[in-house]
Write an enzyme that holds these catalytic residues in place. Structure first.
Site, PDB file in Angstrom:
ATOM      1  N   LYS A   4       0.825  -1.207   0.000  1.00 31.57           N
ATOM      2  CA  LYS A   4       0.000   0.000   0.000  1.00 31.57           C
ATOM      3  C   LYS A   4       0.859   1.258   0.000  1.00 31.57           C
ATOM      4  CE  LYS A   4      -2.076   2.962   3.287  1.00 31.57           C
ATOM      5  NZ  LYS A   4      -2.193   3.221   4.721  1.00 31.57           N
ATOM      6  N   ASN A   5       1.900   1.286   0.841  1.00 31.46           N
ATOM      7  CA  ASN A   5       2.711   2.493   0.951  1.00 31.46           C
ATOM      8  C   ASN A   5       3.509   2.773  -0.312  1.00 31.46           C
ATOM      9  OD1 ASN A   5       1.772   3.037   3.519  1.00 31.46           O
ATOM     10  ND2 ASN A   5       3.464   2.003   4.553  1.00 31.46           N
ATOM     11  N   ARG A  13      -2.766  11.309   4.315  1.00 29.80           N
ATOM     12  CA  ARG A  13      -1.462  11.954   4.355  1.00 29.80           C
ATOM     13  C   ARG A  13      -0.724  11.807   3.028  1.00 29.80           C
ATOM     14  NH1 ARG A  13       2.175  14.246   7.397  1.00 29.80           N
ATOM     15  NH2 ARG A  13       4.374  13.938   6.931  1.00 29.80           N
ATOM     16  N   CYS A  34      -3.676   8.694   9.720  1.00 25.89           N
ATOM     17  CA  CYS A  34      -3.738   8.124  11.068  1.00 25.89           C
ATOM     18  C   CYS A  34      -3.225   9.118  12.098  1.00 25.89           C
ATOM     19  CB  CYS A  34      -2.892   6.846  11.147  1.00 25.89           C
ATOM     20  SG  CYS A  34      -3.746   5.366  10.598  1.00 25.89           S
ATOM     21  N   ARG A  49       4.140  13.922  12.510  1.00 24.51           N
ATOM     22  CA  ARG A  49       4.554  13.644  11.136  1.00 24.51           C
ATOM     23  C   ARG A  49       4.586  14.931  10.312  1.00 24.51           C
ATOM     24  NH1 ARG A  49       1.874   8.032   9.208  1.00 24.51           N
ATOM     25  NH2 ARG A  49      -0.094   9.113   9.260  1.00 24.51           N
ATOM     26  N   PRO A  50       5.397  15.922  10.709  1.00 28.16           N
ATOM     27  CA  PRO A  50       5.378  17.226  10.054  1.00 28.16           C
ATOM     28  C   PRO A  50       5.962  17.178   8.651  1.00 28.16           C
ATOM     29  CG  PRO A  50       7.167  17.123  11.626  1.00 28.16           C
ATOM     30  CD  PRO A  50       6.384  15.850  11.793  1.00 28.16           C
ATOM     31  N   VAL A  51       5.725  18.270   7.893  1.00 33.41           N
ATOM     32  CA  VAL A  51       6.215  18.346   6.515  1.00 33.41           C
ATOM     33  C   VAL A  51       7.365  19.337   6.385  1.00 33.41           C
ATOM     34  CG1 VAL A  51       3.972  17.676   5.573  1.00 33.41           C
ATOM     35  CG2 VAL A  51       4.505  20.103   5.887  1.00 33.41           C
ATOM     36  N   ASP A  54       5.554   0.160  12.084  1.00 38.91           N
ATOM     37  CA  ASP A  54       4.256  -0.384  11.690  1.00 38.91           C
ATOM     38  C   ASP A  54       4.016  -1.801  12.225  1.00 38.91           C
ATOM     39  OD1 ASP A  54       3.397   1.861  10.417  1.00 38.91           O
ATOM     40  OD2 ASP A  54       3.715   1.135   8.384  1.00 38.91           O
ATOM     41  N   VAL A  84       9.972   6.169  16.700  1.00 37.73           N
ATOM     42  CA  VAL A  84       9.653   6.793  15.410  1.00 37.73           C
ATOM     43  C   VAL A  84       8.488   7.767  15.529  1.00 37.73           C
ATOM     44  CG1 VAL A  84       8.958   6.350  13.020  1.00 37.73           C
ATOM     45  CG2 VAL A  84      10.574   4.806  14.170  1.00 37.73           C
TER      46      VAL A  84
END
Length: 439
Positions: free
Chosen positions: A34-35, A105, A129, A134-136, A318, A340
């Site tokens: 999927k990723n 995301r 999620c 989880r910044p950009v 994960d 993480v």
């Protein structure tokens, strides 16, 4: 247009009803990752051409990204259940619909191809999620280093550049998303770009191989230093996505907790090394009879061990929740350290409802193994937490009801049918006959 199939019904009351205690047996087919699928769909925007992606699972997240691409003028069409055709010839800079972007995301991946090919990108800050910030910032700083003017206003990131320029980029953290975004942008930049402290995940390598198949020049993917030599244009291609290492890990854990012998295929053995190493350390036997198949033989008793999540090739975040399910019924005391993401212990309270003995302090979870879990109603808080609760239900004594299926449907294709094919006793229960909206 993308043929959007109606997803399984997933209201807040919908749940999986699992009868625990049944052994699994047989072989299960692992879907495409999927990723990888999500980022390769965005990568297809780099070419004013048609690209065909194979081994693409029909998941809610895939359908959402397909609709986002359609809003950008892209033609997206399902070819059977496992392939997608993407024609990005008429790509435009329309604003993607916030209602979709806010749920996914991976929609932010489009910023790199858009600014590289069209010179401008407007992408809302993404959702997904709720497992940490989880910044950009790393994506933004990298694009700025390549000459883009980037602003964030009212929740929308706008990037502009007449022509991106190759440069040297150092990532403060080996972020998968930042590495992939900047690698895509650099394929059409002027000159050479080097990404230092790059992510080494298999999905990064898959994206690099995909871009190379489109005509890109990328060297070093899979190491911490990736070099990209920009080209004038890329062309469409046909490409098969790698197997999903996290789905494979999920089924390995399902076999482990139920003390079952099963076979998984297709897999790439090297992608499973961290998980396989820990399972072997705990007493399981894992064999690879050929380069695409893994056979799992359970231990009669599992030994406790410690887990620390790390960027690849370390133990994957994960798989943390899933591994905790096995540790909960292993002999001895274990410690899980999540390095993480923050906020990734949402499954602990639910496992404790099932009889686990887990205590959390900061980013550490101390686990005292118990003889068995007991069925209970539980709710998943994110994709992998929900999968972990399903796995726990397979091992538990009695009946478990797992809620939060909207998370599960984001990342696992046909998981009920696959588990049923191995002998698991579970079914999706929907109290209402009213279907959820088509995504």
């Amino acid at each position: 247009m993308l043929a959007l199939t109606t997803p399984p019904l997933t209201t807040e009351q919908a749940h999986l009803k699992i009868q625990g205690g049944y052994r699994l047996s047989g072989e299960v087919r692992i879907s495409g990752a999927k990723n990888s699928a999500l980022v390769l769909m965005a990568g297809a925007l780099l070419a004013a051409d048609t690209t065909i992606l194979r081994a693409v699972p029909d998941l809610a997240d895939i359908r959402r990204l397909g609709e986002i691409l359609q809003a950008l003028g892209v033609k997206v069409q399902r070819l059977g259940s496992e392939a997608i055709a993407i024609d990005a010839t008429a790509l435009n800079t329309n604003d993607p619909p916030y209602a979709l972007v806010s749920q996914l995301r991976a929609s932010f991946f489009a910023i790199g191809p858009l600014v590289a090919r069209l010179g401008v990108a407007r992408v809302p800050l993404p959702g997904g999620c709720a497992i940490g910030a989880r910044p950009v910032e790393l994506h933004v700083r990298g694009l700025q280093a390549m000459g883009a003017e980037v602003t964030i206003d009212h929740g929308v990131v706008t990037a502009r550049a007449t022509k991106l320029k190759g440069t040297r980029i150092y990532l403060d953290y080996p972020s998968v998303g930042a590495t992939e975004t900047l690698m895509m942008a650099a394929t059409l930049a002027e000159g050479e770009t080097t990404i230092e402290n790059a992510a080494q995940e298999p999905e990064v390598v898959d994206l690099a191989n995909f871009c190379i198949a489109m005509g890109a020049k990328i060297y070093g993917a899979g190491t911490n230093s990736i070099t990209i030599v920009g080209v004038d244009r890329l062309h469409g291609t046909e490409y098969e996505i790698i197997p999903d290492r996290i789905e494979a890990g999920t089924f390995l854990l399902a076999a482990a907790v139920t003390r079952s012998a099963i076979t998984l295929a297709p897999v790439i053995p090297s992608h499973l090394t961290p998980v396989v190493a820990k399972l072997a350390e705990m007493g399981a036997k894992i064999e690879f009879p050929d380069p695409t198949r893994v056979c799992f033989t359970p231990a009669q008793r599992y030994r406790a061990t410690d887990i620390e999540t790390l960027p690849y090739p370390g133990f994957p975040t994960d798989m943390q929740a899933l591994m905790m399910t096995l540790l909960a019924i292993s002999e001895g005391n274990s410690l899980v350290s999540e390095t993480v993401f923050e906020n990734r212990f949402g499954h602990v309270a639910e496992l404790n409802r099932m009889g686990a003995d887990i205590r959390v302090k900061g980013n550490h979870a101390a686990i005292r193994g118990v003889p068995h879990l007991s069925g209970a109603p539980v709710t998943g808080t994110d994709l992998r937490a929900t999968a972990a609760l399903v796995v726990a239900g397979l091992a538990a004594h009695g009946e478990t009801h797992v809620y939060g299926l909207q998370h599960l449907d984001r990342g696992y294709w046909q998981i009920e049918a696959k588990l049923q094919g191995l002998g698991a006793q579970l079914e999706r229960y929907v109290p209402s006959a009213v279907p959820s909206p088509v995504l």
